[in-house]
Structures are given as C-alpha cells and as structure tokens.
Design an enzyme around this catalytic site. Sequence first.
Site, PDB file in Angstrom:
ATOM      1  N   HIS A 178       0.963  -1.037   0.029  1.00  0.00           N
ATOM      2  CA  HIS A 178      -0.083   0.045   0.022  1.00  0.00           C
ATOM      3  C   HIS A 178       1.024   1.285  -0.006  1.00  0.00           C
ATOM      4  O   HIS A 178       1.953   0.905   0.561  1.00  0.00           O
ATOM      5  CB  HIS A 178      -0.932   0.103   1.143  1.00  0.00           C
ATOM      6  CG  HIS A 178      -1.793  -1.071   1.266  1.00  0.00           C
ATOM      7  ND1 HIS A 178      -2.993  -1.148   0.413  1.00  0.00           N
ATOM      8  CD2 HIS A 178      -1.988  -2.363   1.980  1.00  0.00           C
ATOM      9  CE1 HIS A 178      -3.669  -2.114   0.749  1.00  0.00           C
ATOM     10  NE2 HIS A 178      -3.132  -2.735   1.477  1.00  0.00           N
ATOM     11  N   GLY A 232       6.661   2.102   2.809  1.00  0.00           N
ATOM     12  CA  GLY A 232       8.118   2.107   2.935  1.00  0.00           C
ATOM     13  C   GLY A 232       8.874   1.201   1.933  1.00  0.00           C
ATOM     14  O   GLY A 232      10.115   0.882   2.266  1.00  0.00           O
ATOM     15  N   THR A 278      10.166   2.602  -0.803  1.00  0.00           N
ATOM     16  CA  THR A 278      11.184   3.530  -1.346  1.00  0.00           C
ATOM     17  C   THR A 278      12.309   3.336  -0.359  1.00  0.00           C
ATOM     18  O   THR A 278      13.406   3.312  -0.832  1.00  0.00           O
ATOM     19  CB  THR A 278      10.590   5.001  -1.668  1.00  0.00           C
ATOM     20  OG1 THR A 278       9.538   4.873  -2.790  1.00  0.00           O
ATOM     21  CG2 THR A 278      12.080   5.572  -2.285  1.00  0.00           C
ATOM     22  N   GLU A 305     -24.434  11.044  18.360  1.00  0.00           N
ATOM     23  CA  GLU A 305     -22.932  10.316  18.723  1.00  0.00           C
ATOM     24  C   GLU A 305     -23.143   9.419  20.087  1.00  0.00           C
ATOM     25  O   GLU A 305     -22.803   8.405  20.270  1.00  0.00           O
ATOM     26  CB  GLU A 305     -22.025  11.175  18.955  1.00  0.00           C
ATOM     27  CG  GLU A 305     -21.418  12.104  17.550  1.00  0.00           C
ATOM     28  CD  GLU A 305     -21.185  11.264  16.598  1.00  0.00           C
ATOM     29  OE1 GLU A 305     -20.627  10.246  16.815  1.00  0.00           O
ATOM     30  OE2 GLU A 305     -21.404  11.689  15.490  1.00  0.00           O
ATOM     31  N   HIS A 333     -24.620   6.183  18.670  1.00  0.00           N
ATOM     32  CA  HIS A 333     -23.364   5.123  18.297  1.00  0.00           C
ATOM     33  C   HIS A 333     -22.782   4.748  19.170  1.00  0.00           C
ATOM     34  O   HIS A 333     -22.340   3.425  19.396  1.00  0.00           O
ATOM     35  CB  HIS A 333     -22.627   6.082  17.306  1.00  0.00           C
ATOM     36  CG  HIS A 333     -23.088   6.447  16.209  1.00  0.00           C
ATOM     37  ND1 HIS A 333     -23.497   5.634  15.178  1.00  0.00           N
ATOM     38  CD2 HIS A 333     -23.101   7.639  15.333  1.00  0.00           C
ATOM     39  CE1 HIS A 333     -23.871   6.262  13.910  1.00  0.00           C
ATOM     40  NE2 HIS A 333     -23.578   7.421  14.091  1.00  0.00           N
TER      41      HIS A 333
END
Length: 638
Positions: A197, A201, A203, A419, A422
């Site tokens: 993804h 890291g 590179t 909220e 939730h």
Amino acid sequence: MGKMMKNLGLYLILIVLVVSLVNMFITPMQPTRDVVPLSYSEFLNQVDKGNVTDVTIDGSTITGVLKDGHHFSTYAVGVGDLAKEIAAKGVNVEVKPPQATPWWSGMVSSLFPTLLLIGAWIFILYHMQGGGSKVMSFAKSKAKMFLDNRPKVTFDDVAGCDEAKEELQEVIEFLRNPRKFAALGARVPRGVLLLGHPGTGKTLLARAVAGEADVPFFSISGSDFVEMFVGVGAARVRDLFEQARKYQPCIIFIDEIDAVGRHRGAGLGGGHDEREQTLNQLLVELDGFDTTTGIIVIAATNRPDILDPALLRPGRFDRQIVVDRPDFKGRVAILKVHIRDKKVDPNVNLEVIAKRTPGFVGADLANLVNEAALLAARRNKKLITMDEFEEAIDRVIAGPERKSRVISPKEKRVIALHESGHALVAKLLPNCDPVHKVSIIPRGHQALGYTMQLPEEDRFLISKKELLNQICVLLGGRVTEELKGDDITTGAQNDLERATQIARKMVTEFGMSERLGPVRLGRKQHEIFLGRDIVEDRNYSEEIAYAIDQEVRRIIDDCYELVKDLLIKHEPILDRIAEVLLEKEVLEGEELDALINEQLQAIPQDSGERLPETQSVAAAQSVDKKSPVQLEPRIDPV
C-alpha cells in the site's frame, strides 16, 4: 516555477526584439521624401509639356523630378527606346544597369522566418532544461545517480517489515560478494518487485538495500521514461542500463513502475505506442542475451494487478516481496525510529499509541509524530507529551478541530444525541470494537462529531455477527434522532451509505445470505487503461438482482429494529450520555464505561431493565479471540 516563468517571459521579449531588428534591416528602406505617383500616360504627357527635368530608369521603375521640384514615380513594362525619346526632348536621363540577383537570395528570404523560429525554440529549451548539453538530450536517462553521495539509510532505519528485510538479505549479500554465488553456479534474482500500500516504506526499503550493500544507486520514476516523442522512452531505458553497466555491481530503483509497465494492448483506445516500446526495451534489458550483468533492478508499485505478465515472469522480476501494513509490534518499532531525533517525554507510552493506530502505515506514523511535535511547539512545551500524541491521532484520523464553526444549541443537541446513539449501541452489543472516544467537536471537512472505535489487536478476518454489529452501530445515530428528536436530519448520510455497503457485500461477496446461499454474485472487470475497477459484470438475472435488493433491505431493517428496541429499553442511559457530552464535548472510553456502569447500577433489580449477560458492558468490552476485527479505526462523523 515563478522564477522559471519570469525568465521565460524575458526570453520571449528578447526574441521579439531580435525579430523586429532583423525585420527592420531586411525590409527595403522607404524614401523619406514625398513622391507623387504618376500613371505612365501622365508621365509621357508631362515629358511632352517639358515639365520633367530628370529621369532615372531602373528596370521597370521610372523615377524623376518635375520642374516645380516634386519627385514622381511610375512603372512601365518594356520601356524599349524610351530613354532616347525623352533624352531628345531635353530631359536628363540616367539608366541604371540591371543587377544580377543571387540564386540563394530567394531561398534565404523564404527560409529565414522558419530558421528564426527554430532558433527561438532551441533557445527556450536550452534555458528551461538547465542549459549546457541538455538541449538535445531527450534520449538521456533522467535517473539520479548516487555514487559517493549514496544513501546512508540502513536496515536500522527501517522498521515494521522484518519479512521483507529477510528476503532482501540475499540481494545485499550478492552485491557485496558476487563471486561467492558465481562459484556455486547460483543465479541471484535479476529483479525484485516491492508490492504494498502507499506509505508502507517501499522506497525507503530500496534505499536501505543500497546503503547496506554500499554500491552505486540509480533512482528513477516510471513516469520519467515516457515523453511526448515516440522512441524517447526506449532510448532512456538503454541509456540508463548503459550507465549502470559502468558501475556494476549496482542497484537501479524504479519507483511507480506501473506508469510504464502496464499490460500491453489494454485500454479503451487500444495500446500506447510510446509506453509499449519503453516496456519492450525494459523487458529486453532485464532478461536479454547479456546474462553476466551485475545489475539488480528493484521496482515498487501499489498496483501489481495491472502489470504486464511478461514483466513478472521468472528471469525478470522473479522475486516479489510484499511490504504490508505493520502490525502492533511493527508500529511500535516504527514509532521508535521516528522519535529518535525528537525530544519526547519519558512517560510517553508507545505501545498505547500503537494500539490506538491500527491500520496506520509508516507514512501515517511519521505524520503522527510530526503533528505531535508541531503541537508541542505551538504550546511552547520543551517535550512532546502523551497529550500531544493523543491530539495528533485525532487530527490524523478525523482532521483538525474547527473552532471557528459556530453551531446552534439545537443542532449541538442533535449531534450529541446522534453520537450517544452510536456509542451506546457499540457498548451494549457483544463483540463490538471498544469505544475509544466520543466527541461533538467539529473536525475536518464535514465531521460535526465522531465516535471512534479501535480494535484491541490486529486480526484479519471478520465474522457475520460482527458485520451485523457494525451495521447496528452505524444505524444507532439515525435511530436516536428518530426517537429523541423532532425530526431526522442529514447527519446519518455517511452512516447509511456504509451500512448499505456492508449489507450488500454480505449478500453478493461474502455469501452470508441464507436466501441466496454461499455464492459470489457479480464479477468485477479491471479496466487497466484507467487503472481502476469501473465496471461490474452482472453474471446473474434480473430476478436475482431483485432478490439481492430484498436481502439488503431485510438486513438493514432487522438491524434497525434491533437497535430501536435496544435504545428504547435504555433511554435513560442514552439521555445521560447526551447530557454529559453537551457539557464536556469529549468523552474518553473509560469515562463512557464509568457513566454506563453508574446508570446500570441505578436501575432497580426487579425493573426488568437489567441487561442479559450476553449484552452486559463487560461482555461488550470483551473480545472473542477467534473473531476478527477490522484493521482500521472506525469513525462515525455526523
């Protein structure tokens, strides 16, 4: 860019001035005196009257002076004995001999503007590409070469990908001592493809290989090969490998190789000649007739599905290394790397931070540490404390606080209730991810509030019950608005979209529908030219499509009714959470647990409101070790 555009403007002004000066010199000079044009018959009439004193005949052009001092001009075809006739009438006649015109004068006059434009174009290219020999260097490789200034990064600077580092140890050993492998007849992989993804890291890992092996390093992006001129990309590939052969053993790193290595002949409009020629040349260089080269090519991409199969066969990129998202231990190691050069409070617990950042890649963690350092500097602190890291996590996940946004008390109450719904559903349902934080402070672009759930450990599977629980938690906000508000709002838009998406995947992809059975419905078509999935092929009938819609609706309706019954039974707890949220604006997970437990203890034993054991808060916080958990933290913005 601004300086380049300013210089370009000066160059254009200079070119215009040069063209104007040249045009001034090559344009015939017009006489400064006033010249009266006469017709040929009028000219002969004036000669007969004796009004002409001087005449100059130059080919077909006749000029002269009248007695009154005015100059005149006329034009004649085939003057013949005109000079003798007017000379006999007392006119002073001068006949200019014809001048031979060089053969090249016409060619120069026609080619001069074209040559001038070509010169101006070369002049602009010269200065836009840095001058020197770069004017005609289209075919030269744009790779950055690191010899004495090669990367100082080592494997000590790379964390969270131990398996990838182990796979690359053979490559490093070959670059250090190639004779050791040649003596045994072993063939080291010619190419290494790093898959993962964005931000994991890849590179950095390639630079670490160059630093560990201590060999020359060539770095280039896949897009640097392709130009508007056909054949330039292939020439640049040849030039790159010719340079690399001078310094072998060495490493060539091609970042984002999918820009040049896409599947040939694919796309809506057919192939791309320049890109395909470049890819063909790259394939030849990777595995041509020259098998004695000491060049190792490392490439990186996050789209291996669109690469040409010839690029992935053994002999070219015959080793593919997956650089995956780091797990809990990997995140701790990455955080240790990023805080090396920063002043961090000794009381900062990196393990707590790693637990609260599931799904984060190396780039995300680097950004997290940097955000924490910026917050500490903004608060004039000498050390980065845990408070800054907590705030940085919220900033990275949900965005910065929008303190300037003024919310009316009515809307603020709706957000708090939303909220609270939730959070309460997430606490009451078993096997849900623990609630880490509930906030009604606006953050980011659209979030007016959020409920953050974080898994306790990294797992990679998820069960049907947990998917249904996720849908229930997403619907908690909308159900609360319906129960406690005067009307429903648009705050549940994202919740409904995600809940519907989960339900549809359960039916069509995961085979979790009892009515339709364990089948995969629909087949995605990969449009390689566009680089994404744009079409889903329907391999089922209209009757099945109708059944899919019914099943999705049934799942959503069942979850909706379950959440509605749950919140009606625990309405006092819901009101209390909303009341505390309006007062504090932010509730941590521990505070929410204490608040719910306090409310549960206040319920009489014989009231019938006591939760069954399977739905107690303790059970909601416990995690079945065999059950999966989503990798990324879930945020429910209003």
